[in-house]
Design a protein around this motif. Structure first.
Motif, PDB file in Angstrom:
ATOM      1  N   GLN A  71      85.092  38.103  29.108  1.00 24.66           N
ATOM      2  CA  GLN A  71      86.512  38.094  29.457  1.00 24.66           C
ATOM      3  C   GLN A  71      87.198  36.854  28.916  1.00 24.66           C
ATOM      4  O   GLN A  71      86.726  35.739  29.088  1.00 24.66           O
ATOM      5  CB  GLN A  71      86.665  38.163  30.974  1.00 24.66           C
ATOM      6  CG  GLN A  71      88.110  38.261  31.425  1.00 24.66           C
ATOM      7  CD  GLN A  71      88.224  38.365  32.931  1.00 24.66           C
ATOM      8  OE1 GLN A  71      87.220  38.270  33.624  1.00 24.66           O
ATOM      9  NE2 GLN A  71      89.434  38.547  33.418  1.00 24.66           N
ATOM     10  N   PRO A  73      89.741  33.894  28.899  1.00 23.16           N
ATOM     11  CA  PRO A  73      90.354  33.167  30.020  1.00 23.16           C
ATOM     12  C   PRO A  73      91.790  33.611  30.245  1.00 23.16           C
ATOM     13  O   PRO A  73      92.528  33.897  29.309  1.00 23.16           O
ATOM     14  CB  PRO A  73      90.286  31.707  29.561  1.00 23.16           C
ATOM     15  CG  PRO A  73      89.189  31.654  28.558  1.00 23.16           C
ATOM     16  CD  PRO A  73      89.193  32.989  27.870  1.00 23.16           C
ATOM     17  N   ALA A  74      92.165  33.676  31.501  1.00 20.51           N
ATOM     18  CA  ALA A  74      93.537  34.063  31.838  1.00 20.51           C
ATOM     19  C   ALA A  74      94.515  33.065  31.222  1.00 20.51           C
ATOM     20  O   ALA A  74      94.279  31.851  31.245  1.00 20.51           O
ATOM     21  CB  ALA A  74      93.712  34.117  33.351  1.00 20.51           C
ATOM     22  N   PRO A  97      96.243  29.458  36.266  1.00 24.48           N
ATOM     23  CA  PRO A  97      95.143  30.018  37.058  1.00 24.48           C
ATOM     24  C   PRO A  97      94.400  28.921  37.812  1.00 24.48           C
ATOM     25  O   PRO A  97      94.064  27.875  37.247  1.00 24.48           O
ATOM     26  CB  PRO A  97      94.244  30.676  36.008  1.00 24.48           C
ATOM     27  CG  PRO A  97      95.128  30.907  34.822  1.00 24.48           C
ATOM     28  CD  PRO A  97      96.106  29.770  34.831  1.00 24.48           C
ATOM     29  N   GLU A  99      91.409  29.453  39.618  1.00 22.99           N
ATOM     30  CA  GLU A  99      89.990  29.689  39.327  1.00 22.99           C
ATOM     31  C   GLU A  99      89.060  28.934  40.271  1.00 22.99           C
ATOM     32  O   GLU A  99      88.021  28.408  39.865  1.00 22.99           O
ATOM     33  CB  GLU A  99      89.692  29.355  37.868  1.00 22.99           C
ATOM     34  CG  GLU A  99      90.491  30.231  36.900  1.00 22.99           C
ATOM     35  CD  GLU A  99      90.311  29.860  35.445  1.00 22.99           C
ATOM     36  OE1 GLU A  99      89.793  28.746  35.170  1.00 22.99           O
ATOM     37  OE2 GLU A  99      90.714  30.667  34.579  1.00 22.99           O
ATOM     38  N   GLY A 100      89.450  28.847  41.540  1.00 23.42           N
ATOM     39  CA  GLY A 100      88.576  28.264  42.549  1.00 23.42           C
ATOM     40  C   GLY A 100      88.543  26.760  42.603  1.00 23.42           C
ATOM     41  O   GLY A 100      87.839  26.182  43.444  1.00 23.42           O
ATOM     42  N   ARG A 101      89.304  26.085  41.763  1.00 20.84           N
ATOM     43  CA  ARG A 101      89.296  24.623  41.767  1.00 20.84           C
ATOM     44  C   ARG A 101      90.147  24.071  42.912  1.00 20.84           C
ATOM     45  O   ARG A 101      91.178  24.641  43.253  1.00 20.84           O
ATOM     46  CB  ARG A 101      89.805  24.091  40.433  1.00 20.84           C
ATOM     47  CG  ARG A 101      88.852  24.354  39.266  1.00 20.84           C
ATOM     48  CD  ARG A 101      89.503  24.104  37.937  1.00 20.84           C
ATOM     49  NE  ARG A 101      90.497  25.126  37.636  1.00 20.84           N
ATOM     50  CZ  ARG A 101      90.951  25.386  36.409  1.00 20.84           C
ATOM     51  NH1 ARG A 101      90.507  24.685  35.389  1.00 20.84           N
ATOM     52  NH2 ARG A 101      91.856  26.332  36.211  1.00 20.84           N
ATOM     53  N   THR A 152      95.324  22.047  44.824  1.00 23.43           N
ATOM     54  CA  THR A 152      95.549  23.491  44.905  1.00 23.43           C
ATOM     55  C   THR A 152      95.128  24.079  46.247  1.00 23.43           C
ATOM     56  O   THR A 152      95.584  25.174  46.606  1.00 23.43           O
ATOM     57  CB  THR A 152      94.774  24.214  43.803  1.00 23.43           C
ATOM     58  OG1 THR A 152      93.371  24.120  44.074  1.00 23.43           O
ATOM     59  CG2 THR A 152      95.084  23.605  42.443  1.00 23.43           C
ATOM     60  N   SER A 156      94.411  30.754  44.170  1.00 26.19           N
ATOM     61  CA  SER A 156      94.048  31.526  42.980  1.00 26.19           C
ATOM     62  C   SER A 156      94.928  31.182  41.784  1.00 26.19           C
ATOM     63  O   SER A 156      94.518  31.358  40.630  1.00 26.19           O
ATOM     64  CB  SER A 156      94.153  33.023  43.279  1.00 26.19           C
ATOM     65  OG  SER A 156      95.480  33.368  43.666  1.00 26.19           O
ATOM     66  N   ALA A 157      96.132  30.708  42.045  1.00 16.72           N
ATOM     67  CA  ALA A 157      97.050  30.317  40.973  1.00 16.72           C
ATOM     68  C   ALA A 157      98.041  29.303  41.525  1.00 16.72           C
ATOM     69  O   ALA A 157      98.271  29.222  42.734  1.00 16.72           O
ATOM     70  CB  ALA A 157      97.785  31.525  40.409  1.00 16.72           C
ATOM     71  N   ASP A 195      91.436  21.763  28.498  1.00 17.88           N
ATOM     72  CA  ASP A 195      91.339  23.212  28.290  1.00 17.88           C
ATOM     73  C   ASP A 195      92.454  23.686  27.366  1.00 17.88           C
ATOM     74  O   ASP A 195      93.107  24.696  27.626  1.00 17.88           O
ATOM     75  CB  ASP A 195      91.413  23.939  29.644  1.00 17.88           C
ATOM     76  CG  ASP A 195      90.962  25.392  29.546  1.00 17.88           C
ATOM     77  OD1 ASP A 195      90.431  25.783  28.488  1.00 17.88           O
ATOM     78  OD2 ASP A 195      91.135  26.127  30.529  1.00 17.88           O
ATOM     79  N   ARG A 198      92.772  27.435  25.803  1.00 18.75           N
ATOM     80  CA  ARG A 198      93.170  28.597  26.603  1.00 18.75           C
ATOM     81  C   ARG A 198      94.463  29.203  26.041  1.00 18.75           C
ATOM     82  O   ARG A 198      95.364  28.485  25.613  1.00 18.75           O
ATOM     83  CB  ARG A 198      93.384  28.170  28.056  1.00 18.75           C
ATOM     84  CG  ARG A 198      93.776  29.294  29.006  1.00 18.75           C
ATOM     85  CD  ARG A 198      94.046  28.754  30.386  1.00 18.75           C
ATOM     86  NE  ARG A 198      92.832  28.257  31.005  1.00 18.75           N
ATOM     87  CZ  ARG A 198      92.078  28.966  31.853  1.00 18.75           C
ATOM     88  NH1 ARG A 198      92.438  30.204  32.157  1.00 18.75           N
ATOM     89  NH2 ARG A 198      90.996  28.444  32.370  1.00 18.75           N
TER      90      ARG A 198
END
Length: 256
Positions: A71, A73-74, A97, A99-101, A152, A156-157, A195, A198
């Motif tokens: 996949q 990355p968003a 995103p 992403e759990g951070r 965050t 999720s976003a 990043d 992305r």
């Protein structure tokens, strides 16, 4: 019991008799000799090597398929709005995103392609704030002159909002007024620290009187939605918004 003699010629490589049986042929009993190849250690080893080689090839093909189908990355999505262009302001809304951070750090570029002096783009940024998908306000801390850290809370976003002032008509800055705007990437957009590969998307919501958006970015999805494969491509892709005169010509069978 009477047996008819039957002579068979076998010319196999290294054969041996493995089994004898009595069978019937045309109503007469016959003695059948069955043969099989000798299994030397060399042939057995070759069989094992062939099997392992086939297995390795299968695994390699499977891994390549998984990698190709991994996949993407968003993307980070930016929306540009111009509620009062005569004030020389563009409102930027950036969805990142999570992403759990538990926290993320965003940055602006400090130089623009083709003009490599260190710039102070962040000085034209004001009103930085962030919320989670439920609208809850998140803490934003300026961690460096061109960086912002957001707690965050595992969202999720994150939607980051800020305003950018633009009144310098140069290839490295922004110009915004009531009739048109020139938006450069470096003084406008933010990305995740570490990043930059992305993908990024830009959605443009110009004033009703502006009918045209000109940019080298590829169109993606709905009208006035554009996509960059990376942050590097984004900052190297300026935009002209307004009602410019457009002329086309043909070069090597392609329109420009």
């Amino acid at each position: 019991m009477l047996f008819r003699s039957v002579w068979l010629h076998a010319d196999f490589f290294q054969t041996r008799v493995s089994q004898t049986t009595v069978d019937e042929l045309a109503g007469h009993p016959v003695l059948v000799f069955r043969t099989g190849p000798d299994q030397t250690w060399q042939s057995m080893a070759k069989g094992v090597i062939d099997f392992l080689g086939s297995l390795a090839l299968l695994l390699a093909t499977l891994l390549m398929t998984i990698s190709a189908n991994a996949q993407t990355p968003a993307p980070i999505r930016h929306t540009l709005r111009f509620p009062s262009p005569q004030s020389h302001i563009v409102d930027v809304s950036t969805v990142v995103p999570g992403e759990g951070r538990t926290d993320i750090e965003l940055m602006m570029a400090v130089w623009t392609p083709g003009s490599y002096l260190i710039r102070e783009y962040e000085r034209n940024v004001e009103g930085v704030s962030a919320v989670d998908p439920g609208g809850r306000t998140l803490q934003v801390t300026k961690s460096a002159k061109n960086r912002w850290r957001i707690a965050t809370g595992g969202a999720s976003a994150v939607t980051l909002s800020y305003r950018v002032y633009g009144r310098e008509m140069t290839p490295r800055n922004n110009w915004i007024d009531a009739s048109f705007a020139i938006i450069n990437g470096a003084p406008t957009y933010m990305t995740l620290v570490g990043d930059t590969a992305r993908p990024h998307e830009v959605i443009v919501e110009p004033p009703p009187s502006w009918k045209t958006v000109v940019t080298p970015l590829a169109e993606a999805g709905p009208s006035r939605t554009f996509r960059a494969a990376s942050f590097d491509e984004l900052v190297d892709s300026p935009m002209l918004l307004g009602n410019p005169d457009r002329k086309s010509t043909r070069l090597n069978s392609s329109h420009t």
